[in-house]
Design an enzyme around this catalytic site. Structure first.
Site, short mmCIF file in Angstrom:
data_model
loop_
_atom_site.label_atom_id
_atom_site.label_comp_id
_atom_site.label_asym_id
_atom_site.label_seq_id
_atom_site.Cartn_x
_atom_site.Cartn_y
_atom_site.Cartn_z
N GLY A 163 1.15 58.13 28.27
CA GLY A 163 2.38 58.00 29.05
C GLY A 163 3.30 56.95 28.44
O GLY A 163 3.86 56.13 29.15
N HIS A 164 3.44 57.00 27.12
CA HIS A 164 4.30 56.05 26.42
C HIS A 164 4.63 56.59 25.02
O HIS A 164 4.06 57.58 24.59
CB HIS A 164 3.64 54.67 26.32
CG HIS A 164 2.36 54.67 25.54
ND1 HIS A 164 1.13 54.81 26.15
CD2 HIS A 164 2.13 54.57 24.21
CE1 HIS A 164 0.19 54.78 25.22
NE2 HIS A 164 0.77 54.65 24.05
N ALA A 165 5.52 55.89 24.35
CA ALA A 165 5.84 56.15 22.95
C ALA A 165 5.85 54.81 22.23
O ALA A 165 5.95 53.75 22.86
CB ALA A 165 7.20 56.83 22.82
N ARG A 225 3.62 60.48 24.23
CA ARG A 225 2.34 61.14 24.32
C ARG A 225 1.66 60.88 25.64
O ARG A 225 1.78 59.79 26.21
CB ARG A 225 1.41 60.74 23.17
CG ARG A 225 0.64 59.43 23.27
CD ARG A 225 1.39 58.13 23.02
NE ARG A 225 2.38 58.17 21.98
CZ ARG A 225 2.14 57.88 20.71
NH1 ARG A 225 0.99 57.45 20.35
NH2 ARG A 225 3.11 57.95 19.83
#
Length: 142
Positions: free
Chosen positions: A56-58, A103
């Site tokens: 839940g981040h990039a 992702r």
């Protein structure tokens, strides 16, 4: 068009060397040989409860190789324009993920272990944790 040179086409599954032996198989990974970066950090996820999601981040600058060491899970990749889901279930396959790709990991099987090889040491400033902020950085308008 994305402001970043990195798109979903840049992310792909890399088949790692596999030495088969009746006593058990062996796979090895060499930075800047099998993967296109030096390995500066290794971490792994395990005991992920059923139905839980990770990621839940990039990352702004980090390159990663994500491997299902045991069991299986899915990786949802998103470049702000397109999305694709990759199922990982073999320890000799790794998903190469470049910077500026959002992702999410889900669908973890019981007993699964996710190992991640990273190009840099941990740096909180390298993260986009808010999806709208990430989209703005990519130049994506809703």
């Amino acid at each position: 068009m994305p402001q970043s040179k990195f798109t979903l086409d840049t992310c792909n599954v890399i088949t790692l060397p596999k030495i088969s032996d009746p006593r058990g198989n062996l796979t090895f990974i060499e930075g800047n040989n099998h993967i296109p970066f030096d390995i500066k950090r290794v971490y792994y996820l395990y005991d992920v409860p059923g139905g839980a999601e990770r990621g839940g981040h990039a990352h702004k600058d980090l390159y990663q190789l994500i491997i299902a060491m045991s069991g299986s899970f899915d990786v949802l990749l998103d470049d702000g324009y397109h999305k694709k889901r990759v199922h990982l279930s073999r320890s000799y396959n790794g998903l190469y993920v470049c910077p500026m790709i959002w992702r999410e990991l889900d669908n973890f099987s019981s007993g699964s272990v996710c190992m991640v090889l990273a190009s840099n040491c941990y740096d909180e400033n390298d993260y986009y944790r808010d999806y709208d902020e990430y989209l703005a950085a990519r130049g994506v308008t809703k």
